[in-house]
Design a protein around this motif. Structure first.
Motif, short mmCIF file in Angstrom:
data_model
loop_
_atom_site.label_atom_id
_atom_site.label_comp_id
_atom_site.label_asym_id
_atom_site.label_seq_id
_atom_site.Cartn_x
_atom_site.Cartn_y
_atom_site.Cartn_z
N PHE A 233 -14.36 3.03 4.23
CA PHE A 233 -13.25 2.29 3.85
C PHE A 233 -12.26 3.27 4.30
O PHE A 233 -12.21 4.71 4.38
CB PHE A 233 -13.01 2.01 2.44
N SER A 234 -11.03 2.82 4.93
CA SER A 234 -9.80 3.61 5.07
C SER A 234 -8.96 4.06 3.93
O SER A 234 -9.41 3.64 2.87
CB SER A 234 -8.94 2.72 6.10
N ALA A 235 -8.00 5.12 4.23
CA ALA A 235 -7.40 5.46 3.00
C ALA A 235 -6.70 4.36 2.28
O ALA A 235 -6.42 4.17 1.26
CB ALA A 235 -6.57 6.64 3.39
N GLU A 236 -5.92 3.47 3.28
CA GLU A 236 -5.13 2.57 2.92
C GLU A 236 -5.91 1.43 1.98
O GLU A 236 -5.96 0.95 1.00
CB GLU A 236 -4.42 1.61 3.96
N ALA A 237 -7.26 1.09 2.54
CA ALA A 237 -8.13 0.08 2.06
C ALA A 237 -8.50 0.49 0.74
O ALA A 237 -8.50 -0.42 -0.30
CB ALA A 237 -9.43 -0.03 2.67
N LEU A 238 -8.82 1.80 0.32
CA LEU A 238 -9.22 2.51 -0.92
C LEU A 238 -7.83 2.07 -1.75
O LEU A 238 -7.82 1.80 -3.23
CB LEU A 238 -9.27 3.78 -1.04
N ALA A 239 -6.63 2.61 -1.45
CA ALA A 239 -5.55 2.31 -2.12
C ALA A 239 -5.09 1.05 -2.46
O ALA A 239 -4.81 0.95 -3.57
CB ALA A 239 -4.28 3.34 -1.57
N ARG A 240 -5.32 0.27 -1.57
CA ARG A 240 -4.96 -1.23 -1.75
C ARG A 240 -5.97 -1.77 -2.79
O ARG A 240 -5.38 -2.55 -3.81
CB ARG A 240 -5.04 -2.05 -0.41
N LYS A 241 -7.22 -1.50 -2.83
CA LYS A 241 -8.08 -2.17 -3.88
C LYS A 241 -8.03 -1.41 -5.00
O LYS A 241 -7.93 -2.35 -6.04
CB LYS A 241 -9.55 -1.77 -3.07
N VAL A 242 -7.63 -0.17 -5.19
CA VAL A 242 -7.40 0.42 -6.64
C VAL A 242 -6.12 -0.27 -7.25
O VAL A 242 -5.99 -0.71 -8.40
CB VAL A 242 -7.28 1.80 -6.45
N ARG A 243 -5.14 -0.54 -6.35
CA ARG A 243 -3.92 -1.18 -6.86
C ARG A 243 -4.15 -2.64 -7.34
O ARG A 243 -3.47 -3.14 -8.32
CB ARG A 243 -2.64 -1.12 -6.06
N GLU A 244 -5.12 -3.19 -6.50
CA GLU A 244 -5.27 -4.85 -6.89
C GLU A 244 -6.16 -4.58 -8.05
O GLU A 244 -5.90 -5.58 -8.76
CB GLU A 244 -6.27 -5.27 -5.89
N VAL A 245 -7.02 -3.79 -8.47
CA VAL A 245 -7.77 -3.82 -9.57
C VAL A 245 -7.05 -3.58 -10.91
O VAL A 245 -7.00 -4.14 -12.01
CB VAL A 245 -8.87 -3.16 -9.71
N LEU A 246 -6.09 -2.49 -10.64
CA LEU A 246 -5.00 -2.00 -11.73
C LEU A 246 -3.98 -3.05 -11.98
O LEU A 246 -3.51 -3.23 -13.21
CB LEU A 246 -4.56 -0.74 -11.50
N GLY A 247 -3.69 -3.95 -10.90
CA GLY A 247 -2.73 -5.07 -11.14
C GLY A 247 -1.20 -4.38 -11.08
O GLY A 247 -1.04 -3.31 -11.04
#
Length: 388
Positions: free
Chosen positions: A374-388
């Motif tokens: 995953f890219s850096a942005e993809a990791l940050a995006r998914k983390v933010r999505e899960v945390l809400g």
């Protein structure tokens, strides 16, 4: 017994067993390379974020990042070979697909090869990824063209078929039922039994020593297999070859809605993430990426260390864990951790695609998952999505 003297049913079973072993090997290699690519890609993304737009070193870092992208394409092909790559299945009309590709197929065939079609009217539909079926057709036509260096004819054919027990007795691996057939035939030199036995192996080729072999027909095998289909090859020396793809007929399915992404500006956070990853390089780059986006990161190398933290560490908002690790494993870790710390969000990651994770029951459907690399942005995006 030599392949040319082997009874047809035994030869089919032997070929199926061999391909199954190859798919397991391909799946394992692709998983390991995805871990390597995750570390390289993440570090490249961090470097690119630090370099000014006019910095001459950007082109060198970008070249490394582009090489990772090409390597990721290869691992995707390996997962396709193993039938494990995530797909976007839809209801596909193969006649429409052939018509849409006719110009490109004719161009691929070249000036010395005639391209003909024989498409059955009122043709049935199949449930598969249309992009992958396009790849199947393109690869089969390319292979047929290469079998006729002196020119000839390629015929693309479709049929509706009802296979009864009499037919499937001779094709033991194929159950009875309603199928659609996609066949690509050539008037080339044909193959003997020994050559045909290796046809779908990765990098096997009958071309000249200067030709570059690849995963073309092996990819075809993987795509058809995960679409619940079958591939049979009929060939005669001096006459030609016909590759027949059988896919189950199916009713129309609803298209899958595209996921909605949050704006990049909203990806920062201040929550605490517990990162559990046994690969040191992957763990290091994930920690750096999350820290860049503002998160507090606690990192450990294994499930046992993570569980020990439930007795001491306060305020873990997200458990970010690999699935396949020595010992307990990510799924069991999450169950135990959330039992001790209710309310903790969980995000799983793996070098295996989600189709493989689900098929091997490593993860229940609907749980948050991020595939490596995953890219850096993809990791940050998914983390933010899960945390809400």
């Amino acid at each position: 017994m030599p392949p040319e003297h082997e009874p047809p049913v035994e030869a089919q079973l032997r070929q199926a067993n061999k391909m199954e072993a190859l798919t397991r090997f391909a799946r394992g290699v692709a998983h390991d390379f995805n871990n390597v690519f995750t570390a390289i890609a993440g570090n490249c993304d961090l470097l690119l974020a630090d370099l000014a737009p006019d910095d001459p070193r950007r082109s060198e870092v970008q070249a490394i990042r582009d090489a990772v992208t090409r390597g990721t394409t290869l691992t995707r092909q390996l997962f396709t070979l193993s039938g494990q790559l995530p797909t976007a299945p839809d209801s596909v009309d193969l006649n429409a697909l052939v018509h849409g590709l006719e110009r490109e197929l004719a161009r691929l065939a070249g000036d010395r090869v005639a391209l003909a079609t024989a498409l059955e009217p009122r043709f049935g539909r199949v449930r598969a990824d249309p992009r992958e079926l396009e790849q199947v057709l393109l690869n089969l036509v390319l292979n047929a063209r290469d079998a006729m260096p002196g020119g000839g004819q390629i015929t693309v054919e479709t049929q509706n078929l009802a296979l009864d027990p009499t037919y499937t007795t001779d094709h033991r691996l194929m159950p009875s039922g309603q199928y659609v057939l996609l066949a690509v035939s050539d008037t080339g030199s044909g193959m003997d039994a020994a050559t045909k036995a290796h046809l779908f192996e990765p990098y096997f080729t009958t071309k000249s020593e200067h030709a570059r072999p690849g995963l073309g027909l092996a990819t075809v095998y993987g795509i058809v297999k995960r679409s619940d289909g079958f591939v049979w090859v009929y060939s005669e020396l001096g006459v030609g070859t016909s590759v027949k793809v059988y896919l189950p007929r199916t009713d129309t399915v609803a298209p899958v809605a595209a996921p909605k992404h949050a704006p990049v500006a909203s990806l920062r956070g201040t929550e605490t993430v517990l990162l559990v990853e046994d690969e040191d390089a992957v763990r290091a780059v994930a920690r750096q990426v999350l820290a860049r986006y503002g998160y507090a990161v606690i990192e450990v190398a294994g499930p046992e260390e993570a569980l020990a933290l439930t007795e001491t560490t306060q305020g873990v908002d997200l458990l970010l864990t690999d699935i396949v690790m020595p010992g307990v494993g990510g799924r069991a870790l999450a169950a135990q951790f959330t039992a001790r710390r209710p309310g903790t969000r969980v995000l799983f990651m793996s070098g295996y695609p989600d189709a493989a994770i689900g098929r091997h029951q490593m993860l229940e459907r609907g749980l948050a998952f991020l595939q490596k690399p995953f890219s850096a942005e993809a990791l940050a995006r998914k983390v933010r999505e899960v945390l809400g």
